[in-house]
Design an enzyme around this catalytic site. Sequence first.
Site, PDB file in Angstrom:
ATOM      1  N   GLY A 207       0.825  -1.207   0.000  1.00 50.71           N
ATOM      2  CA  GLY A 207       0.000   0.000   0.000  1.00 50.71           C
ATOM      3  C   GLY A 207       0.852   1.247   0.000  1.00 50.71           C
ATOM      4  N   GLU A 229       5.525  -3.451   0.937  1.00 52.01           N
ATOM      5  CA  GLU A 229       5.533  -3.232  -0.526  1.00 52.01           C
ATOM      6  C   GLU A 229       4.823  -1.912  -0.771  1.00 52.01           C
ATOM      7  OE1 GLU A 229       6.881  -4.985  -2.840  1.00 52.01           O
ATOM      8  OE2 GLU A 229       7.346  -6.884  -1.864  1.00 52.01           O
ATOM      9  N   LEU A 230       5.585  -0.843  -0.965  1.00 48.00           N
ATOM     10  CA  LEU A 230       4.965   0.486  -1.010  1.00 48.00           C
ATOM     11  C   LEU A 230       4.996   1.064  -2.431  1.00 48.00           C
ATOM     12  CD1 LEU A 230       6.390   1.683   2.421  1.00 48.00           C
ATOM     13  CD2 LEU A 230       4.298   0.403   1.963  1.00 48.00           C
ATOM     14  N   CYS A 263       1.755  -0.002  -8.976  1.00 51.99           N
ATOM     15  CA  CYS A 263       2.946   0.498  -8.276  1.00 51.99           C
ATOM     16  C   CYS A 263       4.153   0.534  -9.199  1.00 51.99           C
ATOM     17  CB  CYS A 263       3.226  -0.348  -7.040  1.00 51.99           C
ATOM     18  SG  CYS A 263       3.290  -2.095  -7.395  1.00 51.99           S
ATOM     19  N   GLU A 360       4.359  10.440  -6.150  1.00 44.45           N
ATOM     20  CA  GLU A 360       3.879   9.373  -7.025  1.00 44.45           C
ATOM     21  C   GLU A 360       2.510   9.784  -7.576  1.00 44.45           C
ATOM     22  OE1 GLU A 360       2.584   5.833  -4.952  1.00 44.45           O
ATOM     23  OE2 GLU A 360       2.780   4.592  -6.725  1.00 44.45           O
TER      24      GLU A 360
HETATM   25  P1  NAP Z   1      -3.293   2.494   1.362  1.00 43.18           P
HETATM   26  O1  NAP Z   1      -4.201   3.618   1.614  1.00 43.18           O
HETATM   27  O2  NAP Z   1      -2.059   2.371   2.188  1.00 43.18           O
HETATM   28  O3  NAP Z   1      -4.167   1.161   1.476  1.00 43.18           O
HETATM   29  C1  NAP Z   1      -3.591  -0.121   1.377  1.00 43.18           C
HETATM   30  C2  NAP Z   1      -4.186  -0.995   2.461  1.00 43.18           C
HETATM   31  O4  NAP Z   1      -3.712  -0.545   3.722  1.00 43.18           O
HETATM   32  C3  NAP Z   1      -5.704  -0.928   2.536  1.00 43.18           C
HETATM   33  O5  NAP Z   1      -6.198  -2.179   2.927  1.00 43.18           O
HETATM   34  C4  NAP Z   1      -5.922   0.104   3.624  1.00 43.18           C
HETATM   35  O6  NAP Z   1      -7.191   0.026   4.226  1.00 43.18           O
HETATM   36  C5  NAP Z   1      -4.828  -0.284   4.568  1.00 43.18           C
HETATM   37  N1  NAP Z   1      -4.412   0.728   5.528  1.00 43.18           N
HETATM   38  C6  NAP Z   1      -4.072   2.004   5.291  1.00 43.18           C
HETATM   39  N2  NAP Z   1      -3.702   2.617   6.449  1.00 43.18           N
HETATM   40  C7  NAP Z   1      -3.811   1.682   7.425  1.00 43.18           C
HETATM   41  C8  NAP Z   1      -3.580   1.712   8.825  1.00 43.18           C
HETATM   42  N3  NAP Z   1      -3.168   2.797   9.449  1.00 43.18           N
HETATM   43  N4  NAP Z   1      -3.806   0.583   9.517  1.00 43.18           N
HETATM   44  C9  NAP Z   1      -4.238  -0.535   8.913  1.00 43.18           C
HETATM   45  N5  NAP Z   1      -4.473  -0.612   7.582  1.00 43.18           N
HETATM   46  C10 NAP Z   1      -4.262   0.479   6.843  1.00 43.18           C
HETATM   47  O7  NAP Z   1      -2.823   2.446  -0.133  1.00 43.18           O
HETATM   48  P2  NAP Z   1      -3.588   2.961  -1.414  1.00 43.18           P
HETATM   49  O8  NAP Z   1      -3.240   4.390  -1.563  1.00 43.18           O
HETATM   50  O9  NAP Z   1      -5.000   2.575  -1.431  1.00 43.18           O
HETATM   51  O10 NAP Z   1      -2.830   2.057  -2.500  1.00 43.18           O
HETATM   52  C11 NAP Z   1      -2.026   2.579  -3.447  1.00 43.18           C
HETATM   53  C12 NAP Z   1      -0.580   2.572  -3.010  1.00 43.18           C
HETATM   54  O11 NAP Z   1      -0.117   1.223  -2.922  1.00 43.18           O
HETATM   55  C13 NAP Z   1       0.296   3.241  -4.027  1.00 43.18           C
HETATM   56  O12 NAP Z   1       1.270   4.016  -3.393  1.00 43.18           O
HETATM   57  C14 NAP Z   1       0.929   2.069  -4.749  1.00 43.18           C
HETATM   58  O13 NAP Z   1       2.132   2.372  -5.403  1.00 43.18           O
HETATM   59  C15 NAP Z   1       1.094   1.087  -3.636  1.00 43.18           C
HETATM   60  N6  NAP Z   1       1.243  -0.275  -4.146  1.00 43.18           N
HETATM   61  C16 NAP Z   1       2.428  -0.919  -3.951  1.00 43.18           C
HETATM   62  C17 NAP Z   1       2.625  -2.188  -4.471  1.00 43.18           C
HETATM   63  C18 NAP Z   1       3.924  -2.945  -4.282  1.00 43.18           C
HETATM   64  O14 NAP Z   1       3.933  -4.147  -4.452  1.00 43.18           O
HETATM   65  N7  NAP Z   1       5.021  -2.299  -3.937  1.00 43.18           N
HETATM   66  C19 NAP Z   1       1.599  -2.803  -5.177  1.00 43.18           C
HETATM   67  C20 NAP Z   1       0.399  -2.106  -5.354  1.00 43.18           C
HETATM   68  C21 NAP Z   1       0.222  -0.840  -4.823  1.00 43.18           C
HETATM   69  P3  NAP Z   1      -8.381   1.020   3.810  1.00 43.18           P
HETATM   70  O15 NAP Z   1      -8.724   0.749   2.391  1.00 43.18           O
HETATM   71  O16 NAP Z   1      -9.485   0.616   4.745  1.00 43.18           O
HETATM   72  O17 NAP Z   1      -7.896   2.414   4.036  1.00 43.18           O
END
Ligand code: NAP
Length: 473
Positions: A207, A229-230, A263, A360
């Site tokens: 995430g 994995e960010l 990502c 990003e």
């Molecule tokens: P996000 O907000 O961090 O959400 C990802 C997951 O984390 C969701 O299930 C979210 O739940 C949960 N989450 C967020 N904050 C949390 C906390 N404080 N405690 C517990 N769970 C928490 O990420 P996003 O913005 O939706 O996703 C896009 C990001 O992911 C981009 O930066 C992308 O590049 C990255 N990504 C990385 C990879 C890799 O493999 N490196 C692959 C795909 C995506 P909620 O939905 O309930 O908020």
Amino acid sequence: MAYKTVNPYNNELVKSYPDATADDIEKALSSGYALYKKWRDEPVSSRAEALHKIADLLRKNEDELAKTATVDMGKLYAESQGEVELCAIIADYFADHGAEMLKPTPISSRNTGDAEIYHQATGVLMMVEPWNFPYYQIMRVFAPNFMVGNPMILKHASNTPGSAAAFEKIVKESGAPEGTFTNLFASYDQVSDIIADPRVQGVALTGSKRGGQSVAEDAGKNLTKNSMELGGSDAFVVLSDADVDKAVDLAWRVRIYNAGQVCTSDKRFIVADNLYDEFLKKLKEAFEKLVPGDPMDPKTTIAPMNSERAKKKLQGQIDKAVEGGATVYYGNEPIDLPGQFLQPTILTDISKDNPEFYDEMFGPVAQVFKVGSDQEAIDLANDSELGLGGIVMSGDPSRGKSVAEKIETGMVFVNSFLVSLPELPFGGVKGSGYGREMSELGLNAFTNEKLVVTAQEPDWNNPYAGLAVYPEK
Ligand code: NAP
């Protein structure tokens, strides 16, 4: 209710899901932990059949699963189908190779006896996953850890609950024992509590930086092993000897796939000055041909973004970049459809002091930069807080490879799509996180690398055992 599917194509609320209760959590933890103890006594190979069954069920239910993902987060139906097949490939791979890769590894040692490293399960694993590949993100963790014998609890993104429930259903249907994989519609606080539970011995998150920092902090407080994995702001480097048509053909596909919400989708295009004008013109021509519409319609080539929130965030970033001096070379016009569509956009003239230079852009926006040399391209690619992947295009693969070697990311592909396959390690460095998923590295991400040394009897003359401080026997 925090978990709901809102179809991003037409903004309709499809379904809301009830929040996880304290009982649901305790049941997931206790059944998972009981299963961990049972699995400890069973050979790894005994789990291969169930994992193949999961692959079969994924293929059998591909249409329904693909529709569920498309309605959850908007990606093109064909992309959802491809994702389901990739999950089946990952499951089959770890079912076929997991047991062999998890055999104890002998190590040569000067000590008496046979030294081996065992790769053993450690306990229940908490996984927190994003919406962008609602099945594949789960499978990257699920397949290897199922073979290892770590039962899993999932907290999926709040906008892809349909996919989370569908994945859990497939695992149940495979006949895998209770506790193998429990999906919980859990809050952030509940995730913290789960991580603090001593039955949980690993945490995997994919995430954003914000989510990663928070979950890694919880894991750190409890000294629980974790992988992150960010995000990525990968560079697509076009060297001066590259074939510009091939470069553009790859460039628009990698930027537009999954509506640019990947990502490892290249977000920064770093182009040699002799090719810059032609590259831009042809990239614009490719973007102009894209057809927004219903993601279920095969004629649609650009999908809506996953949510109103995501679209608003990206639009805000474009606006900020333009206020900071960037030029809109193409796009940034409204699309006359009710869903969360953002017109594919090309930005140029993004200087280092632009407020968006280090951000990003998670959607269909290409930032294009001009450079005068290979070294300048490398320096610009590395001038990033993130370090996930990247692509280098060159007429000479060895020149491309020498540039790839100097890029500070976890993965670089030369003259190739950046593909994700179970045999290839996936992960990044710097702000893109740590640890690897998939491959043998991912298989061992949450194992106990346990040293076992076996001798016939104690070697009383062993010079390393206390180094002669003991009285003679
Ligand atoms: P996000 O907000 O961090 O959400 C990802 C997951 O984390 C969701 O299930 C979210 O739940 C949960 N989450 C967020 N904050 C949390 C906390 N404080 N405690 C517990 N769970 C928490 O990420 P996003 O913005 O939706 O996703 C896009 C990001 O992911 C981009 O930066 C992308 O590049 C990255 N990504 C990385 C990879 C890799 O493999 N490196 C692959 C795909 C995506 P909620 O939905 O309930 O908020």
